[in-house]
Design an enzyme around this catalytic site. Structure first.
Site: not given
Ligand code: COA
Length: 259
Positions: A65, A110, A113, A133
């Site tokens: 999400a 999500g 999910e 989460e």
């Molecule tokens: N919500 C909002 N933005 C997200 C996102 C999420 N769940 N997952 C990734 N993004 C965004 C990042 O903020 C980044 O945006 P920016 O360039 O404007 O800063 C962009 O997507 C690229 O992500 P980035 O973190 O730079 O890539 P990465 O390869 O270094 O890492 C992840 C990838 C998936 C490990 C990391 O983005 C992450 O941990 N995301 C959240 C995962 C999460 O907790 N999901 C459950 C949510 S309830």
């Protein structure tokens, strides 16, 4: 269909729903959910669609999400957003057609999910799956605590849910979370192969099978057995049952028409 965050295409009886918000790793906001709902509505209303594939891009199926709007939400807003998510997910899970999640890269929160709402999950070798989460101070709100343990069992689900650990494709395969792992460049063709195979099977019987399984899992064994029996007998009123059994007896391949 004019959508921004989703690409929707129907080819040879297979609907492809591709998440397309690459700058945010396909993180799901209300627009993505609303557009997913539109795509699902198109699948529900189109008899000629026999199976549905959901996919992202190489780097992400869906990275969860969108944490942006959630970070600012209060209790009521979280309930509203969660309810919308749940309704769309239920619509996906209840889709009267077989669904396949083709997972490349991240399927987190999500995103996983959504994949759990599908009937099949195939993964590319680079897939990373998890429900992180808990590390954000919340729990999954889109079925993760319910569908994950039902699919892979309480032990491994507890580990993933309590610790927020992510797992790679090979571990997901061992747990039964995905049913196949493929090199990245073969994922789409493997998903298509499965979708085509499903598309050739009798759709009314597939729908009945899906409904029976889902009813039993949610309402319990007795209700499930009753639903199964009703569906089983109803199928003897379909042309596809006549065709399937005639084809067997005549030693030929059945041609199902969905009636
Ligand atoms: N919500 C909002 N933005 C997200 C996102 C999420 N769940 N997952 C990734 N993004 C965004 C990042 O903020 C980044 O945006 P920016 O360039 O404007 O800063 C962009 O997507 C690229 O992500 P980035 O973190 O730079 O890539 P990465 O390869 O270094 O890492 C992840 C990838 C998936 C490990 C990391 O983005 C992450 O941990 N995301 C959240 C995962 C999460 O907790 N999901 C459950 C949510 S309830």
């Amino acid at each position: 269909m004019e959508l921004e965050t989703i690409r929707f295409e129907v080819r040879d009886g297979i609907a492809w729903i591709r998440f397309h918000r690459p700058e945010k790793l396909n993180a799901m906001n209300s627009q993505v959910l609303a557009e997913l709902e539109q795509a699902l509505a198109s699948c529900e209303g189109e008899e000629s669609i026999r199976s549905v594939v959901l996919a992202g891009n190489e780097k992400a199926f869906i990275a969860g999400a969108d944490i942006g709007p959630y970070a600012k939400a209060d209790v009521n807003q979280a309930l509203q957003m969660g309810t919308f998510t749940m309704n769309v997910q239920e619509r996906l899970a209840d889709l009267p057609r077989p669904t396949i999640a083709a997972i490349s890269g991240f399927a987190l929160g999500g995103g996983l999910e959504i994949a759990l709402c599908c009937d099949f999950r195939l993964a590319a070798e680079n897939a990373v799956l998890g429900l992180p989460e808990i590390t954000l101070g919340i729990i999954p709100g889109g079925g993760g605590t319910q569908r994950l343990p039902r699919l892979i069992g309480l032990g491994p689900a507890t580990e993933m849910l309590f610790l927020g650990t992510t797992i790679k494709a090979d571990r997901a395969l061992a747990l039964g979370l995905v049913s196949g792992v493929y090199p990245q460049d073969q994922l789409a063709s493997e998903a298509e192969k499965l979708a085509k195979r499903l598309a050739k099977l009798p759709p009314v019987a597939l729908k009945a099978c899906k409904t029976s399984m889902r009813t039993g899992l949610s309402a319990g064994l007795k209700e499930g057995l009753r639903t199964e029996l009703a569906a089983f007998s109803m199928l003897f009123g379909t042309l596809d049952q006549k065709e399937g059994m005639a084809a067997f007896l005549e030693k030929r391949k059945a041609q199902f028409i969905g009636k």
